[in-house]
Design an enzyme around this catalytic site. Structure first.
Site, mmCIF file in Angstrom:
data_model
loop_
_atom_site.group_PDB
_atom_site.id
_atom_site.type_symbol
_atom_site.label_atom_id
_atom_site.label_comp_id
_atom_site.label_asym_id
_atom_site.label_seq_id
_atom_site.Cartn_x
_atom_site.Cartn_y
_atom_site.Cartn_z
ATOM 1 N N ASN A 73 52.019 9.117 58.721
ATOM 2 C CA ASN A 73 52.784 9.399 59.937
ATOM 3 C C ASN A 73 54.277 9.553 59.621
ATOM 4 O OD1 ASN A 73 53.810 6.831 59.519
ATOM 5 N ND2 ASN A 73 52.554 5.875 61.107
ATOM 6 N N GLU A 119 49.903 27.948 55.631
ATOM 7 C CA GLU A 119 49.135 27.071 54.755
ATOM 8 C C GLU A 119 47.819 27.744 54.342
ATOM 9 O OE1 GLU A 119 47.951 23.575 56.812
ATOM 10 O OE2 GLU A 119 47.424 22.457 54.998
ATOM 11 N N HIS A 120 47.085 28.269 55.351
ATOM 12 C CA HIS A 120 45.809 28.943 55.088
ATOM 13 C C HIS A 120 45.827 30.349 55.681
ATOM 14 C CE1 HIS A 120 44.841 24.600 56.009
ATOM 15 N NE2 HIS A 120 44.321 24.682 54.798
ATOM 16 N N SER A 149 49.247 21.141 60.200
ATOM 17 C CA SER A 149 48.421 22.186 59.596
ATOM 18 C C SER A 149 48.577 23.538 60.296
ATOM 19 C CB SER A 149 46.964 21.742 59.758
ATOM 20 O OG SER A 149 46.293 21.810 58.555
ATOM 21 N N GLN A 152 41.465 24.534 62.868
ATOM 22 C CA GLN A 152 42.817 24.027 62.641
ATOM 23 C C GLN A 152 43.330 23.272 63.851
ATOM 24 O OE1 GLN A 152 44.860 23.922 59.851
ATOM 25 N NE2 GLN A 152 42.836 24.470 59.065
ATOM 26 N N TYR A 195 48.519 7.101 49.464
ATOM 27 C CA TYR A 195 48.492 6.606 50.837
ATOM 28 C C TYR A 195 47.303 7.207 51.575
ATOM 29 C CZ TYR A 195 50.043 4.727 55.220
ATOM 30 O OH TYR A 195 50.105 3.999 56.383
ATOM 31 N N HIS A 205 42.843 19.508 64.409
ATOM 32 C CA HIS A 205 43.486 18.528 63.518
ATOM 33 C C HIS A 205 44.580 17.741 64.223
ATOM 34 C CE1 HIS A 205 41.985 18.600 59.493
ATOM 35 N NE2 HIS A 205 42.004 19.907 59.420
ATOM 36 N N HIS A 210 80.489 16.660 21.218
ATOM 37 C CA HIS A 210 79.320 17.532 21.037
ATOM 38 C C HIS A 210 79.507 18.383 19.775
ATOM 39 C CE1 HIS A 210 78.438 16.430 25.174
ATOM 40 N NE2 HIS A 210 77.321 17.130 25.156
ATOM 41 N N GLN A 250 56.169 0.080 54.761
ATOM 42 C CA GLN A 250 56.146 -1.105 53.893
ATOM 43 C C GLN A 250 55.200 -0.915 52.699
ATOM 44 O OE1 GLN A 250 55.381 -0.989 57.106
ATOM 45 N NE2 GLN A 250 53.433 -2.023 57.565
ATOM 46 N N GLU A 271 83.673 24.456 26.102
ATOM 47 C CA GLU A 271 83.505 23.595 27.279
ATOM 48 C C GLU A 271 84.379 22.342 27.196
ATOM 49 O OE1 GLU A 271 79.342 22.793 27.897
ATOM 50 O OE2 GLU A 271 78.952 24.834 28.632
ATOM 51 N N ASP A 277 38.337 22.827 52.853
ATOM 52 C CA ASP A 277 38.720 21.450 53.178
ATOM 53 C C ASP A 277 37.866 20.432 52.440
ATOM 54 O OD1 ASP A 277 40.791 22.003 54.869
ATOM 55 O OD2 ASP A 277 39.565 21.999 56.684
#
Lengths: 429, 429
Positions: free
Chosen positions: B214, B327-328, B237, B259, B130, B262, B420, B191, B415, B361
């Protein structure tokens, strides 16, 4: 049970229907589960106690109601009969040995531009393991989930397991001892998953939750995916046996039944190139099934989901196996290698006439938690990696930044991210 | 922006609130998304066409409305200015080189009992990626998702990206060319995720879907988790900069803003041992922020989520960093090694004063798709492993089954799984 012949005109359609049949209940428990998660998050132990009383008929009052002592796990192990104790120990040792070789290597390199790049793997701090009560309370499943976590280096491994009416399962406790579990909590259902994910007054939260469970447990894990790490979505078990006529039909029948007895929704499929052999296997399935204590479950699975496919030659089994992407595939054929090569989508392969799937369930070493429901197309069995995470690192000095910085700044400008560009350009001045 | 001092009496509580602050919108789109998924599953291209007309103001009629030709991607690349073309190529080459070293090794061993055990890795057949339209349509993000898939060996890589009002983004097309994408479809939203997961008349289904999006896209991926493989749940982020006083405050301010620009929900945190230095950085953030084209977003992020923590000594930053699991993390300190060792929970580490996060990045090589929202506790950045799956295999002959079979049968009996046990015992006779 469905009988298909690859030479029949309607075969492609009939086979497609088998591939597309989900076999998974669509019980809609999402709303109820969301409610349980929210209550445990808000009210902690009080909510756990209420749910456990209501769903498990077990009162959480004293410490011993909440938690099983590790000494009791050891006592359960010591109390097993000697052969069973040895079998559990052998299984644990072999599972441990196999998973130790999964431990990933760290990387640390400096490239031609002088940039140091690497990656390192570390275990998560804590893992939670769900062990069902009732039919699916398998000690082997506890070993298969707990040992990879311990091999990964997880310091705290908490088991949650319902003890309906206060009853515990000595084999599960013994397995917890053998696997080196750190905590055993007497809670179950979605409320137990919520406790592991959010933490309560008594139970510290964990980072990863694995283990099988009913629809409520599975839905709780799905809803908490992202709050914690979880293992894959698990559906009913399945096996595909590819067998030529030179097998004992009794052996193959037993293999098909070994999946069928797990669950009425389990699926056993035989592909063979000999119609007579298929008939003999079918007869042996009927005879053996009637003798099993598990015959009700096995019969329902075989009647509703069993499939026998007769092909013109066994090579045709390869594309069929790839479409089925089964959890387990047995190769009971004279020359298995072309099948090993050709079957790309499968959780685990069992190679040779003397390799029944059940050895993989217990003692072979590889994990028996495997992708079901065609998910072997994209997912893998449980491994130490499920209990670890990778951190990358980047070390840059002035000459290295001079080498790669301008390209980064150009791309940042092109993306309209000025502060990104500036953080590099200020250093390049 | 919040200012904290570790020596203040209320520090622990205030810091805890920062750790627990989710910053993720709880937009409830689950019902609408479920509806879109069901319609695309049932009606295929017709549903896609209706949604694309409604949400993207784009009419899907001719082939060219549906799909962007790969020749157009090449033309977009050829049309870029030379420096940008070189930057994109350098980035792709470095990302490719780093990810090639992630390719896992297969295993094939025979143990002392004569059991052959192994594991092999194979790519998935097809992956979907995506690529958002609008603010987050980053060519770098396309490279970071597409290149690991191609390095893994994925034969078919399909990009979906909305083209609102019919408009395409030449930089994204150029990146698709550089990364070797196989298909580019002009659809977006939930979709598009449904089309990739279920397949439609025109679009064949894929096995794994990755890439940012999103709230609708994220929810669609979450709902389809299990139908296909997906990458992690991604949130806004974040960066944690650990800096001593011997840094240029302008550099650190630019890093924090990189950051912040973003996303209004992004988070930038500075930990330093010098209150004066913190004040200088704060001043430089204000000055630089006002100059940015992205200042609105950066200002909102910094005002609402920015944090400056002054500690007594920098070692205190280590447990704070582990609680934040950012994250960073940038280590702009004289001796970074104790921090590299001590900080266990982090997506990616940037080591040294000359290592601004922005190099990671774009061009450093490691993936910039990293765990956000404290998920570095249990998850890892995107890698080739996300586009591969592992099959274990077990080969057993008669002596090997004699060695390990009885233990497996004993456990199966314990068991209550008779079939088995029988599948093994019949072969041991």
């Amino acid at each position: 049970m469905k009988r298909l012949r690859s030479s029949d005109p309607g075969f492609d359609m009939a086979f497609r229907r088998i591939v597309d049949d989900r076999r998974e209940s669509d019980e809609n428990v999402a709303g109820d589960v969301a409610d349980i998660l929210a209550r445990v998050k808000a009210r902690g132990d009080a909510a756990l106690s209420e749910y456990t009383h209501r769903f498990d008929d077990h009162q959480l009052t004293e410490d011993a109601d909440w938690r099983i002592d590790l000494a009791d796990c050891k006592a359960a192990f010591d109390g097993l009969d000697g052969a069973l104790r040895d079998a559990l120990t052998l299984a644990a040792d072999r599972i441990r040995a196999y998973h130790e070789k999964q431990l990933p290597a760290d990387r640390d390199e400096t490239d031609a531009s002088g940039v140091r790049l690497g990656a390192r793997w570390r275990p998560v701090d804590a893992a939670g393991l769900y062990v069902p009560g009732g039919r699916a309370a398998y000690p082997s499943s506890l070993l298969m989930n707990a040992i990879p976590a311990k091999v990964a280096g997880v310091e705290r491994l908490a088991v949650v397991t319902p003890t309906p009416g206060g009853k515990t399962n000595p084999l599960v406790l013994a397995a917890a001892h053998v696997a080196g579990v750190d905590e055993v909590w007497r809670i179950g259902g979605a409320q137990a998953i919520a406790a592991l994910a959010y933490g309560t007054e008594r139970i510290r939260r964990v980072d990863v939750i694995t283990g099988p469970g009913n629809a409520w447990v599975a839905e709780a894990k799905r809803q908490l995916f992202g709050v914690v790490g979880i293992d894959m979505v698990a559906g009913p078990s399945e096996i595909l046996v590819i067998a030529d006529r030179h097998n004992d039909p009794d052996w193959i029948a037993a293999d098909l039944l070994s999946q069928a007895e797990h669950d009425p929704d389990a699926q056993s499929i035989l592909i063979t190139d000999d119609a007579d052999f298929a008939e003999q296997v079918e007869d042996r399935v009927d005879v053996q099934c009637a003798m099993l204590k598990t015959h009700k479950v096995a019969r329902a699975s075989w009647d509703d989901h069993g499939v026998m496919i007769v092909v013109d030659n066994l090579e045709q089994a390869i594309p069929l196996a790839n479409a089925l992407a089964a959890e387990h595939v047995e190769l009971a054929v004279a020359d298995p290698e072309p099948f090993v090569e050709g079957i790309r989508h499968v959780g685990s392969l069992f190679i040779g006439r003397m390799a029944p799937e059940a050895v993989g369930d217990y003692v072979a070493g590889p994990n028996h938690v495997l992708p079901t429901g065609r998910r072997a197309r994209f997912s893998s069995g449980l491994s130490v990696l499920d209990f670890m995470k990778r951190t990358s690192f980047i070390e840059v000095d002035a000459p290295a930044l001079a080498a790669i910085g301008p390209a980064a700044a150009a791309l940042a400008h092109a993306e309209g991210l000025e502060a990104h560009a500036r953080s590099i350009e200020l250093r390049l001045k």
